[in-house]
Scaffold this motif. Structure first.
Motif, PDB file in Angstrom:
ATOM      1  N   MET C   1       0.833  -1.041  -0.057  1.00 21.23           N
ATOM      2  CA  MET C   1       0.084   0.088  -0.064  1.00 21.23           C
ATOM      3  C   MET C   1       0.800   1.403  -0.034  1.00 21.23           C
ATOM      4  SD  MET C   1      -3.108  -1.216   0.091  1.00 21.23           S
ATOM      5  CE  MET C   1      -2.553  -2.339  -1.075  1.00 21.23           C
ATOM      6  N   PRO C   2       0.862   2.061  -0.934  1.00 29.16           N
ATOM      7  CA  PRO C   2       1.724   3.209  -1.255  1.00 29.16           C
ATOM      8  C   PRO C   2       1.332   4.116  -0.012  1.00 29.16           C
ATOM      9  CG  PRO C   2       0.221   3.195  -3.004  1.00 29.16           C
ATOM     10  CD  PRO C   2       0.080   1.954  -2.242  1.00 29.16           C
ATOM     11  N   GLN C   3       0.385   4.552   0.439  1.00 34.31           N
ATOM     12  CA  GLN C   3      -0.090   5.492   1.352  1.00 34.31           C
ATOM     13  C   GLN C   3       0.459   5.460   2.789  1.00 34.31           C
ATOM     14  OE1 GLN C   3      -1.916   4.816  -1.221  1.00 34.31           O
ATOM     15  NE2 GLN C   3      -2.393   6.657  -2.288  1.00 34.31           N
ATOM     16  N   SER C   4       0.463   4.244   3.109  1.00 36.63           N
ATOM     17  CA  SER C   4       0.486   3.900   4.724  1.00 36.63           C
ATOM     18  C   SER C   4       2.167   3.791   4.798  1.00 36.63           C
ATOM     19  CB  SER C   4      -0.195   2.672   5.113  1.00 36.63           C
ATOM     20  OG  SER C   4       0.329   1.481   4.700  1.00 36.63           O
ATOM     21  N   THR C   5       2.984   4.688   5.685  1.00 33.17           N
ATOM     22  CA  THR C   5       4.235   4.525   6.048  1.00 33.17           C
ATOM     23  C   THR C   5       4.157   3.244   6.953  1.00 33.17           C
ATOM     24  OG1 THR C   5       3.679   6.081   7.669  1.00 33.17           O
ATOM     25  CG2 THR C   5       4.920   6.864   5.612  1.00 33.17           C
ATOM     26  N   ALA C   6       5.396   2.571   6.795  1.00 36.10           N
ATOM     27  CA  ALA C   6       5.698   1.222   7.696  1.00 36.10           C
ATOM     28  C   ALA C   6       5.472   1.730   9.213  1.00 36.10           C
ATOM     29  CB  ALA C   6       6.935   0.791   7.309  1.00 36.10           C
ATOM     30  N   PRO C  10      -1.695   1.372  11.333  1.00 34.84           N
ATOM     31  CA  PRO C  10      -3.142   1.876  10.555  1.00 34.84           C
ATOM     32  C   PRO C  10      -4.134   1.503  11.569  1.00 34.84           C
ATOM     33  CG  PRO C  10      -2.275  -0.237   9.562  1.00 34.84           C
ATOM     34  CD  PRO C  10      -1.153   0.207  10.516  1.00 34.84           C
ATOM     35  N   LEU C  11      -5.236   2.566  11.533  1.00 37.31           N
ATOM     36  CA  LEU C  11      -6.312   2.161  12.370  1.00 37.31           C
ATOM     37  C   LEU C  11      -7.237   1.147  12.054  1.00 37.31           C
ATOM     38  CD1 LEU C  11      -8.022   3.578  14.662  1.00 37.31           C
ATOM     39  CD2 LEU C  11      -9.365   4.658  13.186  1.00 37.31           C
ATOM     40  N   ILE C  12      -7.199   0.919  10.576  1.00 35.13           N
ATOM     41  CA  ILE C  12      -8.087  -0.220   9.992  1.00 35.13           C
ATOM     42  C   ILE C  12      -7.060  -0.958   8.998  1.00 35.13           C
ATOM     43  CG2 ILE C  12      -9.962  -0.841   8.643  1.00 35.13           C
ATOM     44  CD1 ILE C  12     -11.458   1.465   9.876  1.00 35.13           C
ATOM     45  N   ALA C  13      -6.945  -2.264   9.192  1.00 36.82           N
ATOM     46  CA  ALA C  13      -5.896  -2.929   8.143  1.00 36.82           C
ATOM     47  C   ALA C  13      -6.688  -4.363   7.638  1.00 36.82           C
ATOM     48  CB  ALA C  13      -4.702  -3.065   8.843  1.00 36.82           C
ATOM     49  N   LYS C  28     -12.438 -10.326  -3.077  1.00 39.31           N
ATOM     50  CA  LYS C  28     -11.135 -11.429  -3.587  1.00 39.31           C
ATOM     51  C   LYS C  28     -10.000 -10.694  -3.202  1.00 39.31           C
ATOM     52  CE  LYS C  28     -13.717 -12.727  -7.725  1.00 39.31           C
ATOM     53  NZ  LYS C  28     -14.202 -12.000  -9.066  1.00 39.31           N
ATOM     54  N   ASN C  29      -9.180 -11.376  -2.147  1.00 37.36           N
ATOM     55  CA  ASN C  29      -7.861 -10.657  -1.731  1.00 37.36           C
ATOM     56  C   ASN C  29      -7.705  -9.146  -1.741  1.00 37.36           C
ATOM     57  OD1 ASN C  29      -5.215 -11.169  -1.242  1.00 37.36           O
ATOM     58  ND2 ASN C  29      -4.514 -10.820  -3.516  1.00 37.36           N
ATOM     59  N   ILE C  30      -8.604  -8.790  -0.769  1.00 33.75           N
ATOM     60  CA  ILE C  30      -8.621  -7.128  -0.729  1.00 33.75           C
ATOM     61  C   ILE C  30      -7.729  -7.005   0.769  1.00 33.75           C
ATOM     62  CG2 ILE C  30      -9.991  -5.356   0.105  1.00 33.75           C
ATOM     63  CD1 ILE C  30     -11.269  -6.192  -2.281  1.00 33.75           C
ATOM     64  N   SER C  31      -6.741  -6.026   0.366  1.00 35.49           N
ATOM     65  CA  SER C  31      -5.798  -5.546   1.087  1.00 35.49           C
ATOM     66  C   SER C  31      -6.186  -3.934   1.268  1.00 35.49           C
ATOM     67  CB  SER C  31      -4.446  -5.804   0.845  1.00 35.49           C
ATOM     68  OG  SER C  31      -4.411  -7.340   0.954  1.00 35.49           O
TER      69      SER C  31
END
Ligand SMILES: Nc1ncnc2c1ncn2[C@@H]1O[C@H](COP(=O)(O)OP(=O)(O)OP(=O)(O)O)[C@@H](O)[C@H]1O
Ligand SMILES: Nc1ncnc2c1ncn2[C@@H]1O[C@H](COP(=O)(O)OP(=O)(O)OP(=O)(O)O)[C@@H](O)[C@H]1O
Ligand SMILES: [Mg+2]
Ligand SMILES: [Mg+2]
Lengths: 222, 245, 253, 216, 253
Positions: C1-6, C10-13, C28-31
């Motif tokens: 996921m580009p937007q979330s820095t490591a 995240p609040l919701i993952a 189908k395989n949602i991240s």
């Protein structure tokens, strides 16, 4: 036929009839209050996780709904003593009415619960309420409101069914009427009078039901 | 209709009880039977017509008579003064020997011992009438018929029952040596019922009854069903006229 | 996921989430990762699985594959995890789902009292705050049927806010409304977004998406096809299906 | 004193035959008049609605036993001597039409208003609107309740004993008075009722479920 | 009315129509003339009386004041006049109102058979023509519930057309549809308009109004506030309320 109606014998014993009418109302009220409780608890049991409990409720409802009330009340009165449970006629009548009305109430209320939009339950879940809380605070009242007309007309029928309780010698309107008939042989006068009394009782019930509805379901719907 | 009409038609319509053995009942072949049925048949013979029986229940025997659906009732009707205000009784043709039955270990000697006791009786029966009058403070439970009444005693729902002379056998079959007759109630007589004011029926029936009492036919029928002798009938009963005015 | 820095939790993952209805493969395989304060707009054709996705997040549906974590709590079937998540996440439905037999105030206080165990005065205090926030405090004693659609939806938003959730899920909150009432509800949501509420919102209101979304996520046939900030999403959609969808949606406006 | 043998069972079976015949009468008569009651109850004319409301209140508010009594004996009292069959047919028709009329009224009113409006907008007349559009949907909606009432009617036929029919319950009572085994006899009678009513109830419940899944 | 020349007899004419629901004054002194072939778009805020107006035209509601004339027949309460008018005027509802227990074909043939007394083959012939016209002939044997919303609405249009009416009334025909299905129904209606059908259409689809309306009529609180050709209506609305309404409607698009 030259039969002339003569109500003097009935009028003379009107106090007895009116007292018996009160007893009928009492039996009906007791029966329907308990039937409502059985109805609600039955629906809860019917929705429970336990298969055995669900099966028992289904069996109970089917047996009651598909056999005559007379047979049911006979069994409570005459057969239960053989198992050591001896109940007097009035208690027997109330229990039989409650079980009979309860079986119908379970089916009726279940219909109302099933008719609650799924969204209502989901909204409750999304707010974090538990199943029991949702049933109690979200489902029950609107469900009762939707089935209120069927429930109350079933209760009017229950009121008329009290007349069968005479066969186990319970004290109510029909039994007193039959006693007066036997004493005087004034059959027409007695039966016409109690027909009228039953009509008054059931009209009264409907009036009270309408009042209760206005008080308990006072929220507007679209 | 009238007697003349019945004779012209060739049938007399007789109301009997449908479920009150051995008085009047429908047997398992669907045919009416019992004391009342036999007397009815004798009455039809007397008139020289055929008997058509209508089995009735307690609740509809009077309406059936009053609306002309039957000509006459031989329907196990105990004769009381109050009832006599509504229908016309004939002379009595049967006597009810009624007793109170109860468990052997219970002491019941008379009406006074029935105070507060649960007493079962068949609805609208002579036993009901007698006990209601005799023991005002008894707790009387009125059942639909003899079967329910006896069952109530067996189930323990009542402590004693008012019954006719057949109860002894029945109770003994159901629960040997447990019950016994306690005391006899006032004897009540059964009469045939006709519509008030219809002199022809009343007179015909009375004449018929006089005949079978005299020629022994009643005694034969009585012996067959009641297994006892014909009681001695009173010439009159207070406030119960046997003949139409 | 580009937007979330490591570094940031995240609040919701969602990780490789798969969901079946019987044999039908709905997700189908949602991240997907949603940071605190982020606003996500979810769009896509009918039946693409948008509702299913957000319903899975607070466990109105269970998943068969992958995992969903909310504030560190992983949604298993355990009652505790579900309770915890539902307390943290508010949800607003297309058809409001207000309880018809309770006044707006009672709608708002039910969950705080029963779930959080607050007293009546406490929860009414909170309710008043949020009813004022959505500008229908004056309607508090009416029943839902006495309000307009827009007011009902704002009441539903207030009801969810009364549990003081960390994030809000919206499933087409304006699509059951008359055109004129859409604006008042969108304004309310824009206000919420400005105040920093974390939001996932299924909507076809592209004006709203442009105005508040940090990211627009486009779904089709149970998959996430494309996601990106609204500017690039609307101006330069990368996929053919996204372009076709945007064409349809914007055609008649 | 007889015991319960083949004779007695045969006698009960005879009663069962009457029970079924009486049910049929009640249902056919009640069905036809119930439809009229339902239509009158949903008519535009306020007078018609009020009259049927009263009709329903009377026949739902008094015991069927009394209705039978009044029709058979009460009417004879004013000189109209009617046949027992006719009396039963009339009384059951009155009784059943009140209940079925009310059930079907509910069904008619549950058909969305838009359906009637669409029919009107197409120019359909009242008869066609009812026959082609409203009633088919209303019957479907009311089917479970209708079956529920049918079951009650089957049990209610026992009251026809008052006009002299020896149907199942009365046959039971007669046998019980010959054998003095009321419990056994009524167990058999109860079982017989159950065996007729239960399949109907099951069918009603199944239909209800099917309708529910169809509308979801 | 500026648009109707005196010489021409209007197809539909309303003269000083007043309508009350109990004490509520729903239509106030409405006068409107619709010539043959004319397309009218009716708009206005919720509750302004748009539905009431078109429902009065084919007597789904009765009026208490003024008169309505359709093709020279004045709508009185007489059954004949109502029948005549309903035969000439087709109506399409927001919620389709297809008969759920009849196939699409049966929906279409019912009225021609019962009202016009046509034979089954004749009316099926007609039905096929109009089902083809709205491009769902291949769905003829399905039941309504088996069709998508857009298809259902087109079937409802075909059903009305089967009576071969002189005019069609539409009450928000697209507002119950998913965004993607709106287009197919609007396209059907545009086609009808091109073929010269007289139409009165309640809609908030301003694109449609621009494209086909001869006149846009704006209502508020039971009155006609303003009417005119779409260009002037949208570009230069004369009344404050019209401007406010247009502002609301167009805000989020
Ligand atoms: N309870 C269910 N059982 C079976 N299938 C379901 C269920 N709920 C949804 N589906 C199917 O899953 C798919 C995704 O549904 P979902 O409601 O998530 O779509 P959506 O993107 O929200 O569509 P819309 O825009 O119409 O709301 C659809 O094909 C739908 O038919
Ligand atoms: N059957 C009715 N009884 C009483 N009032 C009614 C009835 N139908 C409509 N009204 C009222 O009449 C007014 C006009 O209603 P109408 O349905 O014509 O509005 P509308 O312009 O079509 O609105 P919308 O855009 O919401 O459909 C509204 O205030 C409504 O509440
Ligand atoms: Mg969705
Ligand atoms: Mg409208």
């Amino acid at each position: 036929m030259s039969y002339t109606l003569d109500f003097s014998a009935v009028i003379e014993r009107l106090p007895e009839l009116l007292l018996a009418a009160l007893a009928t109302i009492g039996l009906a009220l007791a029966g329907m209050s308990l039937a409502t409780v059985i109805g609600v608890l039955g629906v809860v049991a019917r929705r429970s996780r336990f298969k055995l409990l669900r099966g028992l409720v289904i069996g109970f409802v089917e047996v009651i709904r598909n056999t005559p009330f007379l047979v049911q009340i006979f069994f409570i009165f005459f057969a239960l003593p053989q198992l050591g449970v001896r109940l007097n006629p009035t208690v027997t009548a109330i229990i039989a009415l409650a079980l009979n009305g309860g079986a119908y109430a379970i089916e009726i209320i279940r219909g109302g619960v099933d008719a609650i939009p799924k969204g209502q339950i989901e909204a409750g879940l999304a707010l974090g309420l538990h199943r029991g809380q949702i049933f109690r605070h979200v489902i029950l009242k609107p469900a009762l409101r939707t089935v209120y007309p069927s429930l109350t007309s079933q209760f009017v029928m229950l009121t008329l069914t009290t007349s069968v309780c005479t066969s186990i010698a319970a004290y109510e309107l029909t039994s007193v009427a039959q006693k007066i008939e036997a004493d005087t042989f004034r059959s027409f006068e007695v039966y016409f009078s109690i027909t009228l009394l039953y009509l008054v009782i059931s009209s009264l019930m409907m009036g009270v039901f309408a009042l209760i509805s206005r008080i308990s379901f006072n929220y507007p719907v679209k | 209709g009238t007697v003349a009409e019945a004779k012209a038609k060739g049938t007399v319509v007789i109301g009997i009880q449908g479920d009150n053995a051995p008085w009047g009942f429908v047997n398992s072949s669907g045919v009416q039977d019992g004391l009342d049925a036999d007397i009815g048949k004798a009455f039809a013979d007397y008139l020289g017509v055929k008997a058509q029986f209508v089995p009735l229940a307690v609740a509809n025997r009077i309406p059936a008579l009053m609306t002309g659906k039957v000509d006459v009732l031989f329907a196990t009707m105990g004769m009381t003064a109050e009832r006599a205000k509504t229908i016309q009784y004939s002379k009595p043709y049967a006597g009810n020997v009624l007793s109170v039955y109860g468990p052997k270990d219970k002491k019941i000697g008379g009406y006074d011992d029935l105070k507060g006791v649960a007493v079962g009786v068949p609805k609208s029966s002579a036993m009901d009438t007698a006990i209601s009058a005799g023991a005002k403070s008894a707790n009387i439970l009125r059942f639909d018929d003899d079967a329910a009444n006896i069952q109530a005693l067996l189930s323990g729902q009542v402590e004693v029952v008012g019954g006719n002379q057949f109860y002894g056998d029945r109770l003994n079959t159901a629960a040997p040596d447990k019950y016994e007759p306690k005391f006899d109630l006032t004897t009540l007589y059964n009469g045939a019922g006709t519509r008030p004011g219809e002199k022809d029926w009343n007179e015909t029936i009375n004449a018929f009854l006089d005949k079978i009492k005299a020629d022994g036919e009643l005694a034969k029928i009585y012996d067959k069903w009641m297994k006892r002798e014909v009681p001695k009938f009173p010439e009159q009963l207070p406030d119960i006229p046997f003949t139409a005015q | 996921m580009p937007q979330s820095t490591a570094a940031e939790v995240p609040l919701i993952a969602l990780d490789g989430v798969g969901k079946w209805y019987g044999a039908y493969h709905a997700l189908k395989n949602i991240s997907l990762r949603v940071r605190k304060g982020e606003k996500i707009v979810l769009c896509g054709p009918s039946g693409s699985g948008k509702s299913t996705l957000i319903r899975c997040i607070n466990h109105l549906e269970d998943i068969q594959e992958g995992k969903i974590t909310v504030e560190g709590t992983t949604l298993t079937d355990s009652g505790h995890a579900i309770d915890a998540v539902r307390r943290e996440v508010g949800m607003v439905f297309q058809s409001f789902n207000l309880f018809p037999h309770k006044t707006i105030m009672e709608n708002c206080t039910l969950a705080p009292m029963r779930v959080k165990g607050l007293s009546k005065p406490e929860s009414e205090e909170i309710a008043r705050k949020y009813l004022a926030r959505v500008r229908i405090l004056d309607q508090a004693d009416k029943y839902p049927a006495q309000l307009s659609g827009g007011q009902q939806q704002r009441a539903a938003i207030a009801r969810a806010l009364c549990m003081e959730p960390k994030a809000m899920l919206f499933d087409e909150p304006t699509s059951a409304l008359d055109p004129e009432m859409v604006k008042e509800v969108l304004d309310t949501m824009i206000g919420l977004a400005r105040d920093g509420m974390t939001m996932i919102c299924v909507t076809h209101e592209m004006g709203f998406a442009r105005q508040v979304a940090d990211r627009v996520v486009f779904m089709a046939s149970g998959e996430v096809i494309e996601e990106g900030p609204p500017e690039t999403f609307f101006q330069a959609p990368r996929h053919e299906r996204t372009r076709a969808f945007l064409g349809e949606i914007l055609a008649h406006h | 004193m007889a015991s319960i043998g083949p004779n007695e069972l045969f006698f009960l079976a005879q009663g069962l035959k009457w029970t079924l015949a009486l049910t049929l009468i009640g249902f056919v008569g009640g069905g036809i008049f119930g439809l009229i009651v339902a239509l009158a109850r949903t008519a535009e004319s306020a007078a018609l609605r009020r009259v049927t409301t009263g009709y329903i209140a009377v026949f739902q508010g008094t015991p069927l036993l009394m209705q039978l009594f009044v029709v058979y004996y009460g009417v004879a009292l004013i000189g109209l001597n009617i046949d027992a069959w006719l009396a039963v047919a009339i009384a059951f028709t009155l009784h059943a039409s009140a209940f079925l009329g009310e059930i079907w009224r509910g069904g008619i009113q549950a058909v969305p208003k838009g359906q009637t409006e669409a029919a009107k907008a197409l120019g359909l007349h009242y008869v066609s609107t009812m026959k082609d559009v409203v009633l088919p949907q209303a019957f479907k909606i009311s089917l479970p309740a209708t079956i529920g009432f049918l079951v009650q009617l089957i049990k209610g036929t026992s009251l026809a004993a008052i006009v002299g029919f020896v149907e199942l319950s009365r046959a039971g009572q007669i046998v019980s008075n010959q054998t003095f085994r009321p419990l056994t006899v009524f167990a058999i009678v109860g079982l017989a009722y159950f065996l007729i009513c239960w399949p109907l109830s099951l069918w009603g419940a199944r239909t209800e479920r099917r309708l529910q899944t169809a509308t979801r």
